[in-house]
Design an enzyme around this catalytic site. Structure first.
Site, PDB file in Angstrom:
ATOM      1  N   GLU A   2      33.223  24.417  35.116  1.00 17.66           N
ATOM      2  CA  GLU A   2      32.235  25.247  34.437  1.00 17.66           C
ATOM      3  C   GLU A   2      32.799  25.780  33.118  1.00 17.66           C
ATOM      4  OE1 GLU A   2      30.281  27.436  37.652  1.00 17.66           O
ATOM      5  OE2 GLU A   2      29.898  29.003  36.174  1.00 17.66           O
ATOM      6  N   TYR A  37      20.563  40.457  34.453  1.00 15.52           N
ATOM      7  CA  TYR A  37      21.576  39.722  35.215  1.00 15.52           C
ATOM      8  C   TYR A  37      21.221  39.900  36.691  1.00 15.52           C
ATOM      9  CZ  TYR A  37      26.518  38.431  36.281  1.00 15.52           C
ATOM     10  OH  TYR A  37      27.680  37.838  36.724  1.00 15.52           O
ATOM     11  N   ARG A  63      35.714  28.069  36.167  1.00 11.38           N
ATOM     12  CA  ARG A  63      35.913  27.806  37.596  1.00 11.38           C
ATOM     13  C   ARG A  63      35.583  26.368  37.930  1.00 11.38           C
ATOM     14  NH1 ARG A  63      31.291  32.256  39.352  1.00 11.38           N
ATOM     15  NH2 ARG A  63      29.693  31.458  37.969  1.00 11.38           N
ATOM     16  N   ARG A 101      38.131  46.198  48.055  1.00 12.82           N
ATOM     17  CA  ARG A 101      38.255  46.590  49.466  1.00 12.82           C
ATOM     18  C   ARG A 101      39.691  46.868  49.846  1.00 12.82           C
ATOM     19  NH1 ARG A 101      35.287  42.000  51.049  1.00 12.82           N
ATOM     20  NH2 ARG A 101      33.091  42.531  50.831  1.00 12.82           N
ATOM     21  N   ARG A 125      24.627  33.868  27.459  1.00 13.45           N
ATOM     22  CA  ARG A 125      25.706  32.904  27.598  1.00 13.45           C
ATOM     23  C   ARG A 125      25.117  31.653  28.217  1.00 13.45           C
ATOM     24  NH1 ARG A 125      29.998  32.896  24.732  1.00 13.45           N
ATOM     25  NH2 ARG A 125      31.469  32.182  26.327  1.00 13.45           N
TER      26      ARG A 125
HETATM   27  N1  UDP Z   1      35.372  38.435  37.319  1.00  9.32           N
HETATM   28  C1  UDP Z   1      36.696  38.376  36.937  1.00  9.32           C
HETATM   29  N2  UDP Z   1      37.526  37.527  37.592  1.00  9.32           N
HETATM   30  C2  UDP Z   1      37.101  36.714  38.588  1.00  9.32           C
HETATM   31  C3  UDP Z   1      35.762  36.808  38.990  1.00  9.32           C
HETATM   32  C4  UDP Z   1      34.921  37.656  38.324  1.00  9.32           C
HETATM   33  O1  UDP Z   1      37.110  39.062  36.010  1.00  9.32           O
HETATM   34  O2  UDP Z   1      37.908  35.948  39.136  1.00  9.32           O
HETATM   35  C5  UDP Z   1      34.493  39.359  36.567  1.00  9.32           C
HETATM   36  C6  UDP Z   1      33.881  38.687  35.355  1.00  9.32           C
HETATM   37  O3  UDP Z   1      33.773  39.660  34.339  1.00  9.32           O
HETATM   38  C7  UDP Z   1      32.511  38.322  35.847  1.00  9.32           C
HETATM   39  C8  UDP Z   1      32.192  39.481  36.776  1.00  9.32           C
HETATM   40  O4  UDP Z   1      33.439  39.801  37.380  1.00  9.32           O
HETATM   41  O5  UDP Z   1      31.584  38.213  34.787  1.00  9.32           O
HETATM   42  C9  UDP Z   1      31.139  39.204  37.810  1.00  9.32           C
HETATM   43  O6  UDP Z   1      31.559  38.092  38.589  1.00  9.32           O
HETATM   44  P1  UDP Z   1      30.552  37.269  39.478  1.00  9.32           P
HETATM   45  O7  UDP Z   1      31.349  36.368  40.347  1.00  9.32           O
HETATM   46  O8  UDP Z   1      29.587  38.189  40.110  1.00  9.32           O
HETATM   47  O9  UDP Z   1      29.813  36.391  38.362  1.00  9.32           O
HETATM   48  P2  UDP Z   1      28.733  35.214  38.527  1.00  9.32           P
HETATM   49  O10 UDP Z   1      28.981  34.570  39.849  1.00  9.32           O
HETATM   50  O11 UDP Z   1      27.396  35.857  38.386  1.00  9.32           O
HETATM   51  O12 UDP Z   1      29.060  34.295  37.405  1.00  9.32           O
END
Ligand code: UDP
Length: 387
Positions: free
Chosen positions: A319, A367, A299, A193, A268
């Site tokens: 995690e 996904y 995270r 954004r 995964r």
């Molecule tokens: N991603 C990243 N950095 C971040 C957050 C997300 O590179 O800080 C990328 C990473 O490849 C991830 C994708 O964006 O798999 C999708 O993130 P999302 O938060 O949607 O993943 P989820 O919550 O499904 O684990």
């Protein structure tokens, strides 16, 4: 949830089904629960069997010290589909939680998703035009034309600096693969954004069900035509359980259903290290991503912030992402070309299973976000009831 006394046919089934149900639903996650409720409201009977000791699949929350802990990772409900939002709102009141994760890169904090706050912190730019010019400059410098993989897609969306600090290591930790070997669509999930808006999602509706997801799923399942059996592994007693119903809805892993006969699909898996802390506020946000390579986890979730909790203690989960092995809990399907190709072969096999509907994240190897699962369950229930 109750014992259904449907006397359509008496069958010799050692699972204690004294009747044939209209549907046997394998898995009490979102897909199974929503499907069951929809057909139950049309007067059909459903027996749900779930092999884990609880309902909800991966949206399951457990109350620990008055905090709803997302046991299988953070789940934030968001959708652009009013029908889905209204449907879910029948079973829970959603709070006003808006997901705004922050990224911690070696102690530097950046806002997510990528927006003017991120660009300002990264480059000191203050206007959208400056940010766009910087991204364009980096994109040209790294020669990305038509992005072919996640790395190229990321550089083309936000430039090389952000790719290096906020995407590369995080993605490699999460997926266990180089960004060059991952499909571009994974990164396109995130908004980019050119405004100072930290909302992680673009959808019109967003929130966390007050009281937790387990209570929400419990309410979906509370219907006289739905019977639930927990701790029952369908695949261990397939023939006998299948005899209990006219149709089967299978929401487990499609490759497992076929005994991995064509080889396992890749997933995964995630391991959570959960701790109760003697503090009322550990990190000031529900989600903090660790985007450096050295931190072994991806995270930290501080669960109380999903519901603006004021408890004197806090529960956090670190995690850790890992490659899935047969026998473990699969989380994310790895939708690269090889796995998609294998999935298509399993899908072809599934089409020979005339009375079985394959649904949900694992049944369809997708996904999926939660709203898409609900939307799909609605469509599938509609089709199943029409045929
Ligand atoms: N991603 C990243 N950095 C971040 C957050 C997300 O590179 O800080 C990328 C990473 O490849 C991830 C994708 O964006 O798999 C999708 O993130 P999302 O938060 O949607 O993943 P989820 O919550 O499904 O684990």
């Amino acid at each position: 949830m109750s014992i259904v006394n449907c006397q359509l046919y008496i069958v010799n089934c050692h699972w204690g089904c004294y009747a044939i149900y209209d549907y046997l639903i394998v898995g009490a996650g979102l897909f199974g629960a929503v499907f069951a409720r929809l057909v139950a409201e049309r007067g059909k009977t459903a027996l749900i069997v779930e092999r884990r000791p609880h309902i909800g699949g991966n949206v399951y929350t457990e109350n620990i010290r008055e905090i709803n802990v997302h046991k299988y990772g953070a789940h934030i409900f968001h959708t652009d589909n009013k029908t889905v939002w209204d449907y879910m709102s029948r079973f829970a009141e959603f709070n006003r939680y808006t997901n705004s994760p922050v990224a911690n890169y070696n102690g530097e904090i950046y806002n997510l998703p990528f927006n003017m706050n991120t660009f300002y912190k990264m480059w000191g730019v203050t206007t959208p035009a400056e940010a766009k010019a910087e991204i364009e400059r980096q994109k040209l410098e790294y020669g990305v034309d038509i992005p072919q993989n996640l790395e190229e897609q990321a550089i083309s969306l936000v430039g090389h600096d952000i790719y290096l600090k906020l995407i590369k290591n995080y993605t490699q930790k999460q997926w266990g693969r180089a960004c060059r070997d991952l499909p571009a669509f994974i990164i396109k999930r995130l908004p980019v954004r050119f405004s100072y808006d930290n909302n992680y999602f673009n959808d019109r509706y967003q929130g966390i069900p007050i009281g937790g997801y387990t209570a929400l799923v419990e309410k979906i399942l509370r219907h006289d035509n739905i019977e639930l059996k927990i701790g029952v592994d369908y695949l261990k007693d397939k023939t006998s359980l299948s005899a209990c119903a006219l149709k089967i809805v299978y929401t487990g892993a499609i490759d497992e259903y076929f005994g991995y006969s064509l080889g396992p699909l890749e997933y995964r898996s995630v391991r959570f290290e959960t701790e109760i802390l003697d503090t009322d506020n550990y990190q000031g946000n529900a989600v903090v991503n660790y985007t450096d390579a050295a931190t072994p986890y991806t995270r930290i979730i501080e669960h109380k912030h999903f519901e603006f909790g004021e408890q004197p203690v806090s529960v956090i989960s670190r995690e850790y992402s890992a490659e899935w092995k047969i026998g473990e809990e699969p989380y994310y399907p790895i939708n690269n070309a090889e796995n998609q190709c294998l999935y298509e072969k399993y899908k072809a096999l599934s089409e020979n299973e005339k009375n079985v509907i394959f649904g949900g994240r694992l049944g369809e190897y997708r996904y999926y976000d939660m709203d898409k699962v609900v939307e799909k369950a609605m469509q599938v229930a509609e089709i199943a009831e029409a045929t």
